[in-house]
Design a protein around this motif. Structure first.
Motif, PDB file in Angstrom:
ATOM      1  N   VAL B 186       0.850  -1.191   0.000  1.00 52.46           N
ATOM      2  CA  VAL B 186       0.000   0.000   0.000  1.00 52.46           C
ATOM      3  C   VAL B 186       0.888   1.243   0.000  1.00 52.46           C
ATOM      4  N   TYR B 187       0.245   2.389  -0.169  1.00 51.64           N
ATOM      5  CA  TYR B 187       0.998   3.648  -0.154  1.00 51.64           C
ATOM      6  C   TYR B 187       0.442   4.563   0.932  1.00 51.64           C
ATOM      7  N   LEU B 188       1.320   5.029   1.793  1.00 51.95           N
ATOM      8  CA  LEU B 188       0.940   5.970   2.847  1.00 51.95           C
ATOM      9  C   LEU B 188       1.747   7.236   2.634  1.00 51.95           C
ATOM     10  N   LYS B 189       1.061   8.331   2.547  1.00 48.00           N
ATOM     11  CA  LYS B 189       1.734   9.608   2.282  1.00 48.00           C
ATOM     12  C   LYS B 189       2.667   9.481   1.074  1.00 48.00           C
ATOM     13  N   ASN B 190       2.163   8.773   0.083  1.00 45.36           N
ATOM     14  CA  ASN B 190       2.880   8.572  -1.183  1.00 45.36           C
ATOM     15  C   ASN B 190       4.170   7.759  -1.045  1.00 45.36           C
ATOM     16  N   ARG B 191       4.301   7.044   0.050  1.00 44.45           N
ATOM     17  CA  ARG B 191       5.478   6.183   0.205  1.00 44.45           C
ATOM     18  C   ARG B 191       5.019   4.730   0.338  1.00 44.45           C
ATOM     19  N   PRO B 192       5.784   3.794  -0.215  1.00 44.46           N
ATOM     20  CA  PRO B 192       5.341   2.396  -0.144  1.00 44.46           C
ATOM     21  C   PRO B 192       5.410   1.845   1.282  1.00 44.46           C
ATOM     22  N   ALA B 193       4.439   1.015   1.597  1.00 42.43           N
ATOM     23  CA  ALA B 193       4.386   0.413   2.937  1.00 42.43           C
ATOM     24  C   ALA B 193       3.918  -1.029   2.810  1.00 42.43           C
ATOM     25  N   ALA B 194       4.377  -1.858   3.734  1.00 41.17           N
ATOM     26  CA  ALA B 194       3.898  -3.244   3.770  1.00 41.17           C
ATOM     27  C   ALA B 194       2.680  -3.293   4.677  1.00 41.17           C
ATOM     28  N   LEU B 195       1.611  -3.867   4.160  1.00 35.25           N
ATOM     29  CA  LEU B 195       0.423  -4.066   4.995  1.00 35.25           C
ATOM     30  C   LEU B 195       0.331  -5.558   5.309  1.00 35.25           C
ATOM     31  N   LEU B 196       0.487  -5.896   6.570  1.00 39.91           N
ATOM     32  CA  LEU B 196       0.386  -7.301   6.985  1.00 39.91           C
ATOM     33  C   LEU B 196      -0.984  -7.506   7.616  1.00 39.91           C
ATOM     34  N   LEU B 197      -1.646  -8.551   7.181  1.00 38.94           N
ATOM     35  CA  LEU B 197      -3.000  -8.802   7.689  1.00 38.94           C
ATOM     36  C   LEU B 197      -2.973  -9.989   8.651  1.00 38.94           C
ATOM     37  N   PHE B 198      -3.443  -9.747   9.837  1.00 39.80           N
ATOM     38  CA  PHE B 198      -3.502 -10.795  10.859  1.00 39.80           C
ATOM     39  C   PHE B 198      -4.946 -10.948  11.327  1.00 39.80           C
ATOM     40  N   THR B 199      -5.225 -12.076  11.934  1.00 40.76           N
ATOM     41  CA  THR B 199      -6.463 -12.182  12.715  1.00 40.76           C
ATOM     42  C   THR B 199      -6.071 -12.537  14.144  1.00 40.76           C
ATOM     43  N   ILE B 200      -6.776 -11.918  15.084  1.00 38.19           N
ATOM     44  CA  ILE B 200      -6.660 -12.308  16.500  1.00 38.19           C
ATOM     45  C   ILE B 200      -8.068 -12.747  16.893  1.00 38.19           C
ATOM     46  N   HIS B 201      -8.250 -14.009  17.182  1.00 42.06           N
ATOM     47  CA  HIS B 201      -9.596 -14.604  17.308  1.00 42.06           C
ATOM     48  C   HIS B 201     -10.318 -14.327  15.985  1.00 42.06           C
TER      49      HIS B 201
END
Lengths: 195, 261
Positions: B186-201
């Motif tokens: 994803v991009y945050l403030k026009n900079r690339p970022a890793a979005l990690l998706l977790f589930t807790i319960h």
């Protein structure tokens, strides 16, 4: 908090210099300083003019300072200041012109209990286009936009919004509901484009 | 407000909006939450309304005062307060120095207020952006670009896509009932970022990893529109987790990620 009394008292406040006043002016400055960006932004949304927005904020500062001894400590200073800003706007030339525009007031009987006719998927919007959201916000009727700005941007509680707008809390609730539905409808073309 | 929480009846609009604005009593909130567990349609309406709320907040911030305007307003506020404070009967001998001291004081106030405003504005915008991204993962129905519970699949996928690297803990090192579900770029403030998706319960958690920068520095723990936003930094990274899971469990996940960097 009696805002009406506060506003009516403006202009008749005596000027005096006591220890209490010294303290009061210092704490006023402390409270008001962080609010300047919000007051300006809201003033701009109301007046749509940078110079007028700045004048409105300056006038709000003067009025609030003079009436500061009527502010009740422990209550929300932000809501109090926004109330003064709004009244200042309403008595300005632009504000008087704006109030001449008739707004269909809140009629609970006209408000749908649910958004009938829309499928759940219709509710999901692609809101990545900030400009589209901004334009939609711009097209909202002024009273609907105002209530959304106070709720979503300024994060005031319904009770505080009711004080700022001088309307019952039920009106705040119905306006917020109507405002979001109207905004959603304005964004529908954007949604269709994104599908 | 008395909630309508029958499974056969959808939530009235006003009640739904009061719910997302945090205006319902705790018992009403609980009743609405129970209804949402069994009503997919209202669940989507809630997510959509929250998205709209976050988007409104971001879009409305477009009209901000310029630094010059803010400086003028700050100076005006200071002057007005000073005039009110000024004792009239006694004039100090150093009266001729007053304009100098006033100017210095005004400069200090101006600088402090601008720094405060700037930081606060950036923080609010970033939090809204993170929340928006998190809501998008909840609502879009679109699968993330990487669907895998295997860290050896997820981590290499980012190679060449990000200007930084990061580590993921072994499944056994994650807090109890916490699972990696996938990842996205994803991009945050026009900079690339890793979005990690977790589930807790059953709760979805979005964890955003960015190259360390003041742009991405947030308060360690905040809440926004009912979501917990927990942030941490490592020497190389800013790490922010967004979820409606309870704060202690979110903290545990953040700590486990920080530990392996």
């Amino acid at each position: 908090m009696n805002f009406t009394r506060t506003i009516e008292a403006l202009g008749t406040m005596p000027s005096f210099n006591t220890d209490a006043t010294l303290q009061s002016a210092a704490s006023f400055e402390q409270l008001a300083l962080p609010l300047l960006p919000s007051l300006y932004s809201h003033a701009f949304w109301l007046s749509r003019n940078h110079a007028e927005a700045e004048d409105l904020v300056q006038e709000t500062i003067s009025k609030s300072l003079r009436a500061f001894d009527t502010f009740e400590p422990g209550t929300n200073f932000k809501a109090w200041a926004f109330r003064i800003l709004r009244n200042t706007f309403l008595t300005s030339r632009t504000g008087i012109a704006a109030t001449n525009t008739i707004f269909l007031e809140d009629h609970p009987e006209l408000i749908e209990t649910t958004d009938a006719g829309l499928t759940p998927e219709d509710h999901l919007l692609s809101l990545s286009d900030q400009a589209a959201v901004h334009d939609a916000l711009d097209k909202l009727q002024a009273p609907l936009r105002e209530v959304l700005l106070l709720c979503d941007v300024e994060e005031l509680k319904y009770k505080e919004i009711a004080m700022v707008l001088n309307v019952p809390i039920g009106t705040v609730m119905s306006r917020i509901s109507r405002a979001r539905r109207a905004l959603h409808q304005l964004l529908q073309p954007q949604l269709r484009k994104s599908l | 407000m008395t909630p309508t929480t029958s499974p056969d009846t959808h939530l009235p609009s006003q009640q739904l909006h009061a719910f997302i604005d945090g205006e319902l009593s705790s018992s009403d909130t609980q009743a609405v939450q129970q209804h949402l567990e069994s009503c997919h349609s209202c669940g989507l309406r809630v997510i959509s309304a929250m998205q709209l709320k976050a988007a409104t907040a971001r879009a409305a911030q477009r009209f901000t005062a310029s630094p010059e305007t803010l400086a003028r307003l700050t100076a005006y506020l200071h002057t007005q307060s000073t005039e009110q404070k000024q004792p009239t009967p006694i004039r100090p001998r150093t009266f001729h120095m007053l304009p100098v001291w006033s100017a210095i004081a005004a400069m200090i106030v101006l600088t402090a207020s601008f720094v405060f405003w700037n930081q606060n504005h950036q923080t609010n915008t970033l939090t809204a952006e993170l929340l928006d991204q998190h809501l998008a993962t909840l609502s879009s129905g679109a699968a993330p670009q990487v669907i895998s519970t295997d860290r050896h699949t997820v981590k290499p996928w980012f190679q060449g896509r990000l200007p930084f690297s990061f580590n993921l803990p072994e499944p056994g090192a994650l807090p109890p009932d916490t699972t990696l579900q996938g990842a996205d770029l994803v991009y945050l403030k026009n900079r690339p970022a890793a979005l990690l998706l977790f589930t807790i319960h059953k709760h979805q958690v979005s964890v955003f990893l960015t190259q360390k920068s003041e742009l991405f520095t947030l308060n360690p723990k905040t809440t926004h529109s009912g979501f917990n936003v927990h942030s941490a930094t490592t020497p190389e990274l800013n790490l922010t987790a967004v979820s409606d899971v309870n704060p202690a469990e979110l903290d545990a996940l953040v700590a486990s990620l920080v530990k392996v960097q």
